[in-house]
Motif scaffolding. Structure first.
Motif, PDB file in Angstrom:
ATOM      1  N   ALA A   1       0.850  -1.046   0.130  1.00  0.00           N
ATOM      2  CA  ALA A   1       0.034   0.087   0.176  1.00  0.00           C
ATOM      3  C   ALA A   1       0.892   1.263   0.107  1.00  0.00           C
ATOM      4  O   ALA A   1       0.344   2.392  -0.382  1.00  0.00           O
ATOM      5  CB  ALA A   1      -0.865   0.015   1.142  1.00  0.00           C
ATOM      6  N   ALA A   2       2.353   1.174   0.414  1.00  0.00           N
ATOM      7  CA  ALA A   2       2.999   2.305   0.417  1.00  0.00           C
ATOM      8  C   ALA A   2       3.739   2.575  -0.915  1.00  0.00           C
ATOM      9  O   ALA A   2       4.428   3.597  -0.893  1.00  0.00           O
ATOM     10  CB  ALA A   2       3.966   1.933   1.532  1.00  0.00           C
ATOM     11  N   THR A   3       3.647   1.745  -1.923  1.00  0.00           N
ATOM     12  CA  THR A   3       4.312   1.800  -3.116  1.00  0.00           C
ATOM     13  C   THR A   3       3.467   3.038  -4.113  1.00  0.00           C
ATOM     14  O   THR A   3       2.142   2.774  -4.083  1.00  0.00           O
ATOM     15  CB  THR A   3       4.194   0.612  -4.028  1.00  0.00           C
ATOM     16  OG1 THR A   3       4.911  -0.469  -3.223  1.00  0.00           O
ATOM     17  CG2 THR A   3       4.871   0.755  -5.321  1.00  0.00           C
ATOM     18  N   ARG A   4       4.092   3.911  -4.358  1.00  0.00           N
ATOM     19  CA  ARG A   4       3.649   4.974  -5.024  1.00  0.00           C
ATOM     20  C   ARG A   4       3.671   4.685  -6.333  1.00  0.00           C
ATOM     21  O   ARG A   4       4.826   4.582  -7.158  1.00  0.00           O
ATOM     22  CB  ARG A   4       4.262   6.480  -4.750  1.00  0.00           C
ATOM     23  CG  ARG A   4       3.912   6.684  -3.345  1.00  0.00           C
ATOM     24  CD  ARG A   4       4.398   8.031  -2.830  1.00  0.00           C
ATOM     25  NE  ARG A   4       4.011   8.987  -3.262  1.00  0.00           N
ATOM     26  CZ  ARG A   4       4.154  10.282  -3.246  1.00  0.00           C
ATOM     27  NH1 ARG A   4       5.550  10.500  -2.527  1.00  0.00           N
ATOM     28  NH2 ARG A   4       3.476  11.348  -3.595  1.00  0.00           N
ATOM     29  N   LEU A   5       2.691   4.914  -7.289  1.00  0.00           N
ATOM     30  CA  LEU A   5       2.457   4.431  -8.677  1.00  0.00           C
ATOM     31  C   LEU A   5       2.042   5.666  -9.623  1.00  0.00           C
ATOM     32  O   LEU A   5       1.496   6.507  -9.148  1.00  0.00           O
ATOM     33  CB  LEU A   5       1.307   3.338  -8.795  1.00  0.00           C
ATOM     34  CG  LEU A   5       1.417   2.136  -8.105  1.00  0.00           C
ATOM     35  CD1 LEU A   5       0.209   1.251  -8.317  1.00  0.00           C
ATOM     36  CD2 LEU A   5       2.845   1.399  -8.344  1.00  0.00           C
ATOM     37  N   PRO A   6       2.435   5.610 -10.658  1.00  0.00           N
ATOM     38  CA  PRO A   6       2.112   6.516 -11.775  1.00  0.00           C
ATOM     39  C   PRO A   6       0.636   6.691 -11.948  1.00  0.00           C
ATOM     40  O   PRO A   6      -0.305   5.380 -11.619  1.00  0.00           O
ATOM     41  CB  PRO A   6       2.698   6.145 -13.270  1.00  0.00           C
ATOM     42  CG  PRO A   6       3.624   5.250 -12.782  1.00  0.00           C
ATOM     43  CD  PRO A   6       3.141   4.517 -11.428  1.00  0.00           C
ATOM     44  N   ALA A   7      -0.143   7.665 -12.045  1.00  0.00           N
ATOM     45  CA  ALA A   7      -1.576   7.852 -12.430  1.00  0.00           C
ATOM     46  C   ALA A   7      -2.198   6.877 -13.046  1.00  0.00           C
ATOM     47  O   ALA A   7      -3.406   6.367 -12.700  1.00  0.00           O
ATOM     48  CB  ALA A   7      -2.117   9.281 -12.407  1.00  0.00           C
ATOM     49  N   ALA A   8      -1.569   6.485 -14.129  1.00  0.00           N
ATOM     50  CA  ALA A   8      -2.473   5.674 -15.224  1.00  0.00           C
ATOM     51  C   ALA A   8      -2.456   4.184 -14.768  1.00  0.00           C
ATOM     52  O   ALA A   8      -3.132   3.422 -15.517  1.00  0.00           O
ATOM     53  CB  ALA A   8      -1.474   5.828 -16.688  1.00  0.00           C
ATOM     54  N   LEU A   9      -1.575   3.969 -13.753  1.00  0.00           N
ATOM     55  CA  LEU A   9      -1.716   2.424 -13.497  1.00  0.00           C
ATOM     56  C   LEU A   9      -2.261   2.117 -12.356  1.00  0.00           C
ATOM     57  O   LEU A   9      -2.388   2.996 -11.266  1.00  0.00           O
ATOM     58  CB  LEU A   9      -0.188   1.956 -13.491  1.00  0.00           C
ATOM     59  CG  LEU A   9       0.790   2.134 -14.769  1.00  0.00           C
ATOM     60  CD1 LEU A   9       2.047   1.820 -14.398  1.00  0.00           C
ATOM     61  CD2 LEU A   9       0.038   1.371 -15.603  1.00  0.00           C
ATOM     62  N   SER A  10      -2.699   0.753 -12.105  1.00  0.00           N
ATOM     63  CA  SER A  10      -3.429   0.322 -10.874  1.00  0.00           C
ATOM     64  C   SER A  10      -2.388  -0.407 -10.061  1.00  0.00           C
ATOM     65  O   SER A  10      -1.776  -1.357 -10.408  1.00  0.00           O
ATOM     66  CB  SER A  10      -4.662  -0.268 -11.266  1.00  0.00           C
ATOM     67  OG  SER A  10      -5.404   0.375 -11.873  1.00  0.00           O
ATOM     68  N   ARG A  11      -2.904  -0.404  -8.569  1.00  0.00           N
ATOM     69  CA  ARG A  11      -2.143  -1.171  -7.651  1.00  0.00           C
ATOM     70  C   ARG A  11      -2.807  -2.823  -7.989  1.00  0.00           C
ATOM     71  O   ARG A  11      -3.936  -3.113  -7.613  1.00  0.00           O
ATOM     72  CB  ARG A  11      -2.330  -0.749  -6.022  1.00  0.00           C
ATOM     73  CG  ARG A  11      -1.681  -1.581  -5.071  1.00  0.00           C
ATOM     74  CD  ARG A  11      -1.907  -0.783  -3.824  1.00  0.00           C
ATOM     75  NE  ARG A  11      -1.797   0.708  -3.866  1.00  0.00           N
ATOM     76  CZ  ARG A  11      -1.051   1.645  -3.934  1.00  0.00           C
ATOM     77  NH1 ARG A  11       0.397   0.917  -3.713  1.00  0.00           N
ATOM     78  NH2 ARG A  11      -0.871   2.888  -3.946  1.00  0.00           N
ATOM     79  N   PRO A  12      -1.831  -3.662  -8.160  1.00  0.00           N
ATOM     80  CA  PRO A  12      -2.120  -5.040  -8.314  1.00  0.00           C
ATOM     81  C   PRO A  12      -3.005  -5.595  -7.161  1.00  0.00           C
ATOM     82  O   PRO A  12      -2.597  -5.414  -5.885  1.00  0.00           O
ATOM     83  CB  PRO A  12      -1.102  -5.815  -8.621  1.00  0.00           C
ATOM     84  CG  PRO A  12      -0.087  -4.645  -9.087  1.00  0.00           C
ATOM     85  CD  PRO A  12      -0.357  -3.529  -8.392  1.00  0.00           C
ATOM     86  N   ALA A  13      -3.885  -6.496  -7.474  1.00  0.00           N
ATOM     87  CA  ALA A  13      -5.006  -7.113  -6.431  1.00  0.00           C
ATOM     88  C   ALA A  13      -3.958  -7.855  -5.544  1.00  0.00           C
ATOM     89  O   ALA A  13      -4.345  -7.946  -4.269  1.00  0.00           O
ATOM     90  CB  ALA A  13      -5.832  -7.790  -6.783  1.00  0.00           C
ATOM     91  N   HIS A  14      -2.953  -8.563  -5.917  1.00  0.00           N
ATOM     92  CA  HIS A  14      -2.316  -9.556  -5.127  1.00  0.00           C
ATOM     93  C   HIS A  14      -1.143  -8.781  -4.260  1.00  0.00           C
ATOM     94  O   HIS A  14      -0.367  -9.601  -3.360  1.00  0.00           O
ATOM     95  CB  HIS A  14      -1.506 -10.592  -5.855  1.00  0.00           C
ATOM     96  CG  HIS A  14      -0.268 -10.091  -6.942  1.00  0.00           C
ATOM     97  ND1 HIS A  14      -0.851  -9.453  -8.125  1.00  0.00           N
ATOM     98  CD2 HIS A  14       0.992  -9.877  -6.829  1.00  0.00           C
ATOM     99  CE1 HIS A  14       0.388  -9.082  -8.512  1.00  0.00           C
ATOM    100  NE2 HIS A  14       1.353  -9.294  -7.830  1.00  0.00           N
ATOM    101  N   TRP A  15      -1.111  -7.654  -4.130  1.00  0.00           N
ATOM    102  CA  TRP A  15      -0.126  -6.886  -3.287  1.00  0.00           C
ATOM    103  C   TRP A  15      -0.593  -6.719  -2.046  1.00  0.00           C
ATOM    104  O   TRP A  15      -1.614  -6.533  -1.823  1.00  0.00           O
ATOM    105  CB  TRP A  15       0.167  -5.532  -3.818  1.00  0.00           C
ATOM    106  CG  TRP A  15       1.102  -5.470  -5.064  1.00  0.00           C
ATOM    107  CD1 TRP A  15       1.470  -6.460  -5.841  1.00  0.00           C
ATOM    108  CD2 TRP A  15       1.720  -4.228  -5.666  1.00  0.00           C
ATOM    109  NE1 TRP A  15       2.427  -6.044  -6.770  1.00  0.00           N
ATOM    110  CE2 TRP A  15       2.709  -4.691  -6.806  1.00  0.00           C
ATOM    111  CE3 TRP A  15       1.766  -2.823  -5.403  1.00  0.00           C
ATOM    112  CZ2 TRP A  15       3.343  -3.801  -7.616  1.00  0.00           C
ATOM    113  CZ3 TRP A  15       2.487  -2.133  -6.291  1.00  0.00           C
ATOM    114  CH2 TRP A  15       3.468  -2.466  -7.087  1.00  0.00           C
TER     115      TRP A  15
END
Length: 277
Positions: free
Chosen positions: A263-277
């Protein structure tokens, strides 16, 4: 009216670059080969349907792919090539009802996927204000690539893909240079580097060139990857927990899906946090 308003960046969804498995004839489950490994439970040769492919072209174990040893399937992204070949190149005629189309369809799919991947990168580049000096070239390359996707199966098979990719890559590389030049200070150049299992926890990689780098199982916890170029970087099992990927360029959803994060990984706006993280 500003130049950005006159020529808005193309929307990947409008270009058909988002996978729609319901409009595809299971091409990734048939056309592509895979070998028994940590990613796939069994061997499968190209052109042979996966044992889990059902008659309706759906996966019989879709909800349990990771648990059943097919994590490789969960990270694959065709960038919408599957439905383009199924519904446009072959006009909705599937390879089961028309087995005579199977070979050409399976050969067209990997070529189409490469073209759609290039379209994805070109669309992203056109959305980057710092790349404005090459926007005209990028738009021309995007239009030319899009036209190629509408060719016949025979035209796709005859396409000199390495040459076309080389032309597009020159523009993407220039885009990368322009974007990363805006990052203050000296930037690391690790293009194509073998960083398998590297200990890079907390590394300062802002604006770094990591094009094609092998980062399999690398420890990137808390690393600063802002504005880094990650095109083609292998992030399988890379530990991105707490890493900052804000503004990183040419990073795809499939790369993220293959990595580990939280949850602390910061991502580019166009991408989604993978469900398995």
């Amino acid at each position: 009216m500003s130049r950005a308003q006159e020529h808005p960046a193309p929307d990947p969804a409008e270009l058909g670059l988002t996978s729609d498995c319901g409009s595809c004839f299971g091409l990734c489950c048939v056309a592509l080969p895979f070998a028994a490994s940590s990613d796939f439970a069994v061997d499968k040769e190209a052109g042979r349907p996966c044992r889990n492919l059902q008659d309706d072209f759906r996966c019989g174990i879709h909800a349990d792919l990771r648990q059943r040893g097919f994590s490789g399937c969960t990270v694959f992204d065709c960038f919408g090539a599957g439905q383009k070949v199924s519904q446009v190149t072959f006009g909705g005629q599937d390879w089961r009802r028309a087995p005579g189309t199977a070979r050409e369809m399976f050969e067209a799919f990997p070529v189409m996927r490469q073209l759609h991947e290039l379209l994805w990168y070109l669309a992203e580049a056109l959305a980057l204000p710092d790349a404005r000096p090459v926007h005209a070239g990028l738009r021309g390359a995007l239009d030319a690539t899009e036209r190629l996707t509408r060719g016949t199966a025979q035209e796709l098979a005859a396409l000199d893909m390495p040459a076309h990719r080389g032309e597009v890559n020159a523009l993407l590389l220039r885009t990368s240079e322009l974007v990363r030049a805006e990052v203050p200070g000296k930037k690391k150049d690790r293009r194509g580097a073998d960083l398998f299992g590297a200990r890079l926890k907390g590394a300062a990689l802002r604006g770094a060139n990591l094009r094609g780098a092998c980062l399999i199982a690398a420890d990137l916890q808390g690393a600063d990857l802002r504005s880094a170029d990650l095109i083609g970087a292998d992030l399988r099992d890379a530990d991105l927990r707490g890493a900052d990927l804000t503004g990183s360029i040419f990073l795809t959803q499939s790369q993220l899906n293959a990595a580990k994060g939280d949850a602390a990984t910061r991502l580019p706006a166009a991408l989604s946090r993978p469900a398995h993280w």
